[in-house]
Structure formats: structure tokens, C-alpha cells
Motif scaffolding. Structure first.
Motif, PDB file in Angstrom:
ATOM      1  N   SER A   1       0.830  -1.207   0.000  1.00 14.00           N
ATOM      2  CA  SER A   1       0.000   0.000   0.000  1.00 14.00           C
ATOM      3  C   SER A   1       0.867   1.261   0.000  1.00 14.00           C
ATOM      4  CB  SER A   1      -0.971   0.002   1.180  1.00 14.00           C
ATOM      5  OG  SER A   1      -0.310   0.193   2.396  1.00 14.00           O
TER       6      SER A   1
ATOM      7  N   SER B   1      -1.628   4.166  -0.927  1.00  9.98           N
ATOM      8  CA  SER B   1      -2.817   4.088  -0.077  1.00  9.98           C
ATOM      9  C   SER B   1      -2.501   3.827   1.400  1.00  9.98           C
ATOM     10  CB  SER B   1      -3.772   3.009  -0.600  1.00  9.98           C
ATOM     11  OG  SER B   1      -3.162   1.731  -0.559  1.00  9.98           O
TER      12      SER B   1
ATOM     13  N   GLU C   1      -9.486   2.059   5.440  1.00 10.29           N
ATOM     14  CA  GLU C   1     -10.189   1.265   4.435  1.00 10.29           C
ATOM     15  C   GLU C   1     -11.703   1.451   4.492  1.00 10.29           C
ATOM     16  OE1 GLU C   1      -8.992  -2.832   4.702  1.00 10.29           O
ATOM     17  OE2 GLU C   1      -6.966  -2.388   4.019  1.00 10.29           O
TER      18      GLU C   1
ATOM     19  N   GLU D   1     -12.005   6.065   4.371  1.00 10.12           N
ATOM     20  CA  GLU D   1     -11.055   6.631   3.411  1.00 10.12           C
ATOM     21  C   GLU D   1     -10.462   7.971   3.848  1.00 10.12           C
ATOM     22  OE1 GLU D   1     -12.880   6.532  -0.458  1.00 10.12           O
ATOM     23  OE2 GLU D   1     -12.940   4.337  -0.455  1.00 10.12           O
TER      24      GLU D   1
END
Length: 121
Positions: A75, A80, A85, A88
Motif C-alpha cells: 500500500s 494508499s 479502508e 477513506e
């Protein structure tokens, strides 16, 4: 999250991953060696089996942690890391310092745990 923070967490995660992989390699050798033990006394065999079961449980937990660390490192590569998750939103630096492999901000994790307590899941 800036590049300095990202590199900080990458170093922590990579170091932990290296240590876990090294420990896993040593543990496999120990488990193989212990499998050939021929204790005559049933109590000794039971004690050895319990110790082996405990060690296997630890290896299973470490294996899951290795997977989480690898997911975090991936990630980081795709940009990210540090993003919850669920909502966000960015995960706080303090939370990441406490648990670098987390995928959830503190609010979402708290809600998830409350739901698990209610549903028993």
C-alpha cells in the motif's frame, strides 16, 4: 502523510518483516528436529506436544502479521498507506506509530469492535 513519515514507517515495517522471516526460518528447523523426538515417557511426550502446539500457534500469528506487513508495504507503493479502508480518511500518525499495520482509523476501528461485541462475531 509526507515522504519522511512514509519512509519512517517503511523502515519500521521492513525491519519487523525481516525479523519475523528470520525467526520463522529458525522455528521451522526447530519444529522439524522436535518431530523426531522419541520420548518414552507419556508425560514427556504430552509436554513436548503441548510445547509444539504453542509454537505452531505462535508461528500462525506471526504468519498473519507477515501478511499484514507485506500488505502495508504494498500500500505504500501504491499510495494508499495511512488511509482508512472504511471511511477513506487519513489515519493519524499517533495511531500508525502505535500499530503500523493498521488499516483503520481509530474511529472506524472502535465502531467495528463495538459491533463485534454486540454481535459476538
Amino acid at each position: 502523510m509526507d515522504d519522511k513519515d512514509l519512509e519512517y514507517f517503511r523502515n519500521i515495517l521492513q525491519t519487523e518483516l525481516d525479523e519475523l522471516l528470520n525467526k520463522a526460518g529458525l522455528a521451522v528447523g526447530e519444529l522439524i528436529g522436535a518431530a523426531y523426538s522419541n520420548e518414552a515417557d507419556p508425560l514427556d511426550r504430552a509436554t513436548e506436544e503441548q510445547a509444539r502446539n504453542n509454537q505452531l500457534r505462535m508461528r500462525d500469528r506471526e504468519s498473519r502479521l507477515i501478511a499484514k506487513i507485506r500488505k502495508c508495504l504494498q500500500s505504500m507503493d501504491d499510495g494508499s498507506y495511512g488511509i482508512c479502508e472504511i471511511c477513506e480518511e487519513p489515519i493519524g500518525i499517533a495511531r500508525l506509530k502505535a500499530r503500523p499495520v493498521t488499516s483503520y482509523c481509530i474511529t472506524c476501528k472502535t465502531q467495528q469492535e463495538a459491533l463485534e461485541r454486540v454481535t459476538g462475531a
